[in-house]
Motif scaffolding. Structure first.
Motif, mmCIF file in Angstrom:
data_model
loop_
_atom_site.group_PDB
_atom_site.id
_atom_site.type_symbol
_atom_site.label_atom_id
_atom_site.label_comp_id
_atom_site.label_asym_id
_atom_site.label_seq_id
_atom_site.Cartn_x
_atom_site.Cartn_y
_atom_site.Cartn_z
ATOM 1 N N UNK B 45 0.716 -1.298 0.014
ATOM 2 C CA UNK B 45 0.038 -0.098 -0.045
ATOM 3 C C UNK B 45 0.897 1.258 -0.111
ATOM 4 N N UNK B 46 0.495 2.134 -0.886
ATOM 5 C CA UNK B 46 1.433 3.545 -1.161
ATOM 6 C C UNK B 46 0.542 4.473 -0.339
ATOM 7 N N UNK B 47 -0.539 4.792 -0.714
ATOM 8 C CA UNK B 47 -1.446 5.630 -0.258
ATOM 9 C C UNK B 47 -2.740 5.119 -0.222
ATOM 10 N N UNK B 48 -3.738 5.810 0.571
ATOM 11 C CA UNK B 48 -5.144 5.402 0.444
ATOM 12 C C UNK B 48 -6.041 6.747 0.801
ATOM 13 N N UNK B 49 -7.258 6.618 0.243
ATOM 14 C CA UNK B 49 -8.098 7.805 0.553
ATOM 15 C C UNK B 49 -9.483 7.379 1.156
ATOM 16 N N UNK B 50 -9.943 8.168 2.015
ATOM 17 C CA UNK B 50 -11.261 7.792 2.824
ATOM 18 C C UNK B 50 -12.341 8.644 2.451
ATOM 19 N N UNK B 51 -12.019 9.590 1.394
ATOM 20 C CA UNK B 51 -13.242 10.614 0.961
ATOM 21 C C UNK B 51 -12.504 11.679 0.334
ATOM 22 N N UNK B 52 -13.163 12.591 -0.163
ATOM 23 C CA UNK B 52 -12.598 13.628 -1.021
ATOM 24 C C UNK B 52 -11.662 14.476 -0.114
ATOM 25 N N UNK B 53 -10.597 14.917 -0.768
ATOM 26 C CA UNK B 53 -9.666 15.522 0.035
ATOM 27 C C UNK B 53 -8.899 14.812 1.491
ATOM 28 N N UNK B 54 -9.461 13.548 1.612
ATOM 29 C CA UNK B 54 -8.952 12.802 2.905
ATOM 30 C C UNK B 54 -8.004 11.842 2.297
ATOM 31 N N UNK B 55 -6.837 11.685 2.668
ATOM 32 C CA UNK B 55 -5.974 10.732 2.269
ATOM 33 C C UNK B 55 -5.037 10.620 3.423
ATOM 34 N N UNK B 56 -4.428 9.358 3.243
ATOM 35 C CA UNK B 56 -3.251 8.642 4.409
ATOM 36 C C UNK B 56 -2.422 7.952 3.668
ATOM 37 N N UNK B 57 -1.015 7.923 4.569
ATOM 38 C CA UNK B 57 -0.027 7.142 3.899
ATOM 39 C C UNK B 57 -0.297 5.778 4.298
ATOM 40 N N UNK B 58 0.296 4.977 3.447
ATOM 41 C CA UNK B 58 0.526 3.480 3.617
ATOM 42 C C UNK B 58 1.928 3.040 4.003
ATOM 43 N N UNK B 59 2.116 2.068 3.769
ATOM 44 C CA UNK B 59 3.559 1.446 4.118
ATOM 45 C C UNK B 59 4.794 1.737 3.442
ATOM 46 N N UNK B 60 4.618 2.178 2.086
ATOM 47 C CA UNK B 60 5.573 2.588 1.106
ATOM 48 C C UNK B 60 5.452 4.101 0.329
#
Lengths: 112, 113
Positions: B45-60
């Protein structure tokens, strides 16, 4: 992608036989597991899932077994067909953010 | 591929150039993910998003940034591509995080020379 099958354990079966693909998962707290199939050059395709309150779940020609005691998951494919040739990998909800963690996979080769 | 498209499907670029990969979904799922797949590794997982303008980092996540301005689009940007970022990139979507199935796009093969 095309190189996803390199360096993976391989299971070779005859067409019509049953296949069993195994997966050891890492996190005893994982409560959800998925099996994916990935054909060469394509994205992973969802096959079947199971939650930790179950030991077995059946789909069409596929069965997933979960042994929480030894942290082991298996995928059984009945009457394996050439179209089943692919890389199969499991995933668990073991990530620190509740995200899925994916195994490296097993390459299934079906001989006609 | 569950209403998920990725573009481009193949790209060759030079070290140091910026690259943007696009993921588009028609399923109206809240969660979107970017993974990379390399031989000898599972999907990471690089990044993910849980909504518009809402993102978080993954492991790489190092060397990557993402943006999500609309529910249906999730962009992955390599600000300055390196050879170690040569990989196959997959976008995925899900209705929720964690114990829900994720559906994957067809992938983008990126080569950094």
């Amino acid at each position: 992608g095309e190189n996803v099958g390199l360096h993976l354990p391989t299971l070779s079966v005859q067409e019509g036989d049953n296949s069993i693909i195994n997966c050891a998962y890492s996190n005893s707290a994982s409560d959800y597991f998925i099996w994916y199939k990935q054909e060469s050059g394509k994205g992973p395709q969802f096959i079947i899932d199971i939650r930790s309150n179950m030991d077995k779940r059946q789909g069409q020609r596929v069965t997933v077994l979960l042994n929480k005691t030894v942290k082991h998951l298996s995928l059984q494919i009945a009457a394996t067909q050439p179209g089943d040739s692919a890389v199969y990998f499991c995933a668990e909800t073991g990530g620190s953010q509740g995200n899925l963690i994916f195994g490296k996979g097993t390459k299934l080769s079906v001989k006609p | 591929d569950a209403g998920i498209t990725q573009s481009p499907r193949h790209k060759v670029t030079e070290t140091g150039t910026p690259v943007t990969l696009r993921c588009h979904q028609t399923e109206n799922h809240r969660y979107m993910y970017w993974y990379r797949q390399d031989p000898g590794h599972g999907l990471r997982l690089i990044h993910y998003s849980y909504g518009v303008k809402d993102t978080d980092k993954g492991e790489v996540s190092d060397g990557y940034s993402v943006s999500r301005s609309k529910t249906e689009d999730f962009l992955l940007t390599l600000e300055s591509a390196t050879s170690s970022q040569t990989s196959v990139y997959f976008c995925a979507i899900s209705a929720s995080m964690g114990a829900y199935e994720q559906y994957f796009g067809p992938g983008t093969r990126l080569t950094v020379t």
